[in-house]
Design a protein around this motif. Structure first.
Motif, short mmCIF file in Angstrom:
data_model
loop_
_atom_site.label_atom_id
_atom_site.label_comp_id
_atom_site.label_asym_id
_atom_site.label_seq_id
_atom_site.Cartn_x
_atom_site.Cartn_y
_atom_site.Cartn_z
N GLU A 54 0.88 -1.37 0.02
CA GLU A 54 0.01 0.02 0.07
C GLU A 54 0.93 1.39 0.00
O GLU A 54 1.93 1.23 0.63
CB GLU A 54 -0.92 -0.08 1.07
N PRO A 55 0.59 2.23 -0.79
CA PRO A 55 1.09 3.47 -0.70
C PRO A 55 1.39 4.25 0.71
O PRO A 55 0.67 4.05 1.45
CB PRO A 55 0.12 4.48 -1.85
N ALA A 56 2.65 4.56 0.84
CA ALA A 56 3.03 5.16 2.17
C ALA A 56 4.02 6.52 1.56
O ALA A 56 4.36 6.84 0.70
CB ALA A 56 3.44 4.31 2.85
N VAL A 57 4.20 7.23 2.57
CA VAL A 57 5.39 8.16 2.71
C VAL A 57 6.42 7.96 3.74
O VAL A 57 6.08 7.45 4.82
CB VAL A 57 4.80 9.82 3.06
N LEU A 58 7.63 7.90 3.17
CA LEU A 58 8.94 7.73 4.05
C LEU A 58 9.46 8.96 4.52
O LEU A 58 9.96 9.79 3.63
CB LEU A 58 9.77 6.91 3.21
N LEU A 59 9.55 9.37 5.59
CA LEU A 59 10.20 10.59 6.24
C LEU A 59 11.68 10.13 6.73
O LEU A 59 11.52 9.26 7.54
CB LEU A 59 9.33 11.36 7.09
#
Length: 306
Positions: free
Chosen positions: A89-94
């Motif tokens: 599933e799409p995610a954002v990596l910070l």
């Protein structure tokens, strides 16, 4: 390469609170997640408004940090936002900058039922290995940009010519990096490869240094860069110029100044790709003007390759 500022938006939360020190941006759902470098709360910028997303717990009871308040040393300094996936599933990596031991965490933000879900992990062994590969002293490491190339993340060290270290990057497998943040793999086992250095030149005697990066469909990269007169990786300084650089591997193909807005140089610290059409690229850039009281701005930039 020609750059035009098409639109300027001031970033505030729906309650009127300013979004300060915007330093990274990546797509999330129907909008964009904007990460600050001075807070534990990010901004989810959507068509219907701007809502807060807690990405890290408070630090000593605080969610916002600044030099005037004497709390700058506590901030997590999130400087990278990169598209990723968690369990398909799409995610954002910070990612934190790594410029102090407090700034060596990774965060993953994904949606469940339309609501953000956040997980964070300590990555200090990985930061130490990146510094070693780049031959950068630990107190000069400052990882401020990240671009995604398929299954690979290219992680960019800002560099500081005044301190004797130029801009550089390394490559890491995205899946291993995600696993390390989630605690499914060790931060000391993430492969690191392909060290590169970049010569972006100087403006008024101040070296241009990388503040973020975004990959183009053909594999080239657009870098945002700032000429900030500072002696180290922690202190802010006057910004004499901001630019975009087009690079292919470690080769710099072109550099163009980001136009001033209302006579002011805006330090673009986060870049995201909106659209590509022939020789035209639309970008979103978020600006950190190093003012803890002022709302950040979001710039819509049109880049035309000539």
């Amino acid at each position: 390469m020609r750059i035009t500022v098409e639109h300027v938006r001031t970033l505030t939360f729906d309650d009127g609170t300013p979004v300060t020190a915007a330093s990274a941006i990546a797509p999330l759902g129907d909008g964009w997640l904007v990460a600050p470098d001075d807070a534990t709360i990010a901004a989810w910028v959507r068509p219907g408004g701007v809502t807060p997303v807690r990405v890290l717990p408070p630090v000593e009871g605080l969610d916002h940090f600044s030099e005037p308040a004497g709390t700058k040393h506590l901030k997590p300094d999130l400087e990278v936002a990169c598209p990723a996936e968690v369990d398909g599933e799409p995610a954002v990596l910070l990612l934190g900058s790594g410029s102090t031991p407090r700034r060596m965490r990774g965060v993953l933000v994904r949606l469940e039922g339309g609501e953000p879900v956040v997980q964070a992990g300590e990555l200090s062994p990985l930061y130490a290995r990146v510094a070693q590969l780049l031959e950068v002293p630990a107190d000069q490491l400052n990882l401020e940009g990240g671009s995604r190339h398929g299954d690979t993340v290219r992680w960019f060290h800002r560099g500081n010519l005044a301190a004797g270290a130029g801009p550089a990057s390394v490559d890491l497998p995205l899946a291993d990096l995600v696993a390390a943040v989630l605690g499914r793999g060790g931060a000391d086992a993430v492969p690191i490869s392909s060290p590169r250095s970049y010569d972006l030149g100087r403006v008024a005697g101040v070296g241009l240094a990388i503040t973020d990066a975004v990959a183009l469909p053909d594999g080239r990269v657009l870098l945002s860069a700032a000429a900030e007169d500072t002696p180290n990786a922690v202190d802010d300084g006057p910004v004499v110029a901001a630019a975009l650089a087009l690079v292919d591997g470690g080769t710099v193909l072109d550099i163009a100044a980001v136009p001033e807005v209302d006579g002011r140089v805006h330090k673009v610290e986060g870049l995201a790709l909106c659209a590509v059409e022939d020789a035209r690229v639309c970008l979103l850039g978020v600006v950190d003007d190093d003012d803890p009281t002022a709302p950040s701005v979001q710039l819509e930039l049109l880049v035309e390759f000539t």
